[in-house]
Motif scaffolding. Structure first.
Motif, PDB file in Angstrom:
ATOM      1  N   HIS A  60      32.164  48.732  54.676  1.00  0.00           N
ATOM      2  CA  HIS A  60      32.828  48.232  53.461  1.00  0.00           C
ATOM      3  C   HIS A  60      34.203  48.097  53.655  1.00  0.00           C
ATOM      4  CE1 HIS A  60      33.124  46.995  49.401  1.00  0.00           C
ATOM      5  NE2 HIS A  60      34.123  47.944  49.086  1.00  0.00           N
ATOM      6  N   THR A  64      35.891  44.475  53.736  1.00  0.00           N
ATOM      7  CA  THR A  64      36.934  44.021  52.530  1.00  0.00           C
ATOM      8  C   THR A  64      38.204  44.151  52.601  1.00  0.00           C
ATOM      9  OG1 THR A  64      35.158  44.955  51.092  1.00  0.00           O
ATOM     10  CG2 THR A  64      37.024  44.691  50.119  1.00  0.00           C
ATOM     11  N   THR A  70      41.102  38.565  51.607  1.00  0.00           N
ATOM     12  CA  THR A  70      41.278  39.212  50.410  1.00  0.00           C
ATOM     13  C   THR A  70      42.910  39.163  50.221  1.00  0.00           C
ATOM     14  OG1 THR A  70      41.271  41.473  51.073  1.00  0.00           O
ATOM     15  CG2 THR A  70      39.441  40.712  50.238  1.00  0.00           C
ATOM     16  N   GLN A  74      43.711  42.124  45.442  1.00  0.00           N
ATOM     17  CA  GLN A  74      42.137  42.535  45.635  1.00  0.00           C
ATOM     18  C   GLN A  74      42.151  43.673  46.249  1.00  0.00           C
ATOM     19  OE1 GLN A  74      41.170  38.694  47.264  1.00  0.00           O
ATOM     20  NE2 GLN A  74      39.841  38.117  45.379  1.00  0.00           N
ATOM     21  N   ARG A  75      43.020  43.826  47.301  1.00  0.00           N
ATOM     22  CA  ARG A  75      42.725  45.024  48.048  1.00  0.00           C
ATOM     23  C   ARG A  75      43.089  46.148  47.222  1.00  0.00           C
ATOM     24  NH1 ARG A  75      44.985  41.240  51.910  1.00  0.00           N
ATOM     25  NH2 ARG A  75      46.975  41.964  51.731  1.00  0.00           N
ATOM     26  N   GLU A  78      40.406  47.122  44.968  1.00  0.00           N
ATOM     27  CA  GLU A  78      39.189  47.468  45.903  1.00  0.00           C
ATOM     28  C   GLU A  78      39.489  48.870  46.446  1.00  0.00           C
ATOM     29  OE1 GLU A  78      35.518  47.619  47.358  1.00  0.00           O
ATOM     30  OE2 GLU A  78      36.487  45.936  46.286  1.00  0.00           O
ATOM     31  N   GLU A  81      38.766  51.246  43.612  1.00  0.00           N
ATOM     32  CA  GLU A  81      37.292  51.348  43.425  1.00  0.00           C
ATOM     33  C   GLU A  81      36.721  52.301  44.421  1.00  0.00           C
ATOM     34  OE1 GLU A  81      33.764  50.768  41.546  1.00  0.00           O
ATOM     35  OE2 GLU A  81      35.497  50.312  40.793  1.00  0.00           O
TER      36      GLU A  81
END
Length: 91
Positions: A60, A64, A70, A74-75, A78, A81
């Motif tokens: 992942h 990602t 990205t 977005q990084r 992520e 998360e």
């Protein structure tokens, strides 16, 4: 979901092994196998789950965060998360 076919194959193989291990625990319980042997099987499943988590996390992160596809925002999202998931996993 892993982006690379090889990564997906490796992860599915791990999941199938874990499935086999849990089925073996079920069978051992049905067959009244001694507790020590069942506990050892449970330890094996726990190790396999940890290995699955490590593999999936690595894939992942690679797919990602490292892929470059990205945005910085977005990084960051992520990463937040993933940190939340790891905190939950490590409880």
């Amino acid at each position: 979901m892993p982006n690379q076919v090889e990564d997906k194959k490796k992860i599915l193989l791990r999941v199938r092994k874990i499935k086999g291990q849990t089925q073996a625990i079920e069978k051992a319980l049905e067959d009244n196998v001694e507790c020590g042997a069942i506990l050892q099987q449970i330890c094996s499943v726990r190790g396999a789950i940890n290995g699955l988590m490590n593999e999936m996390l690595e894939v992942h992160l690679k797919d990602t965060l490292v892929s470059g596809e990205t945005t910085e925002q977005q990084r960051k999202e992520e990463l937040a998360e993933i940190a939340k998931i790891l905190k939950s996993y490590l409880k």
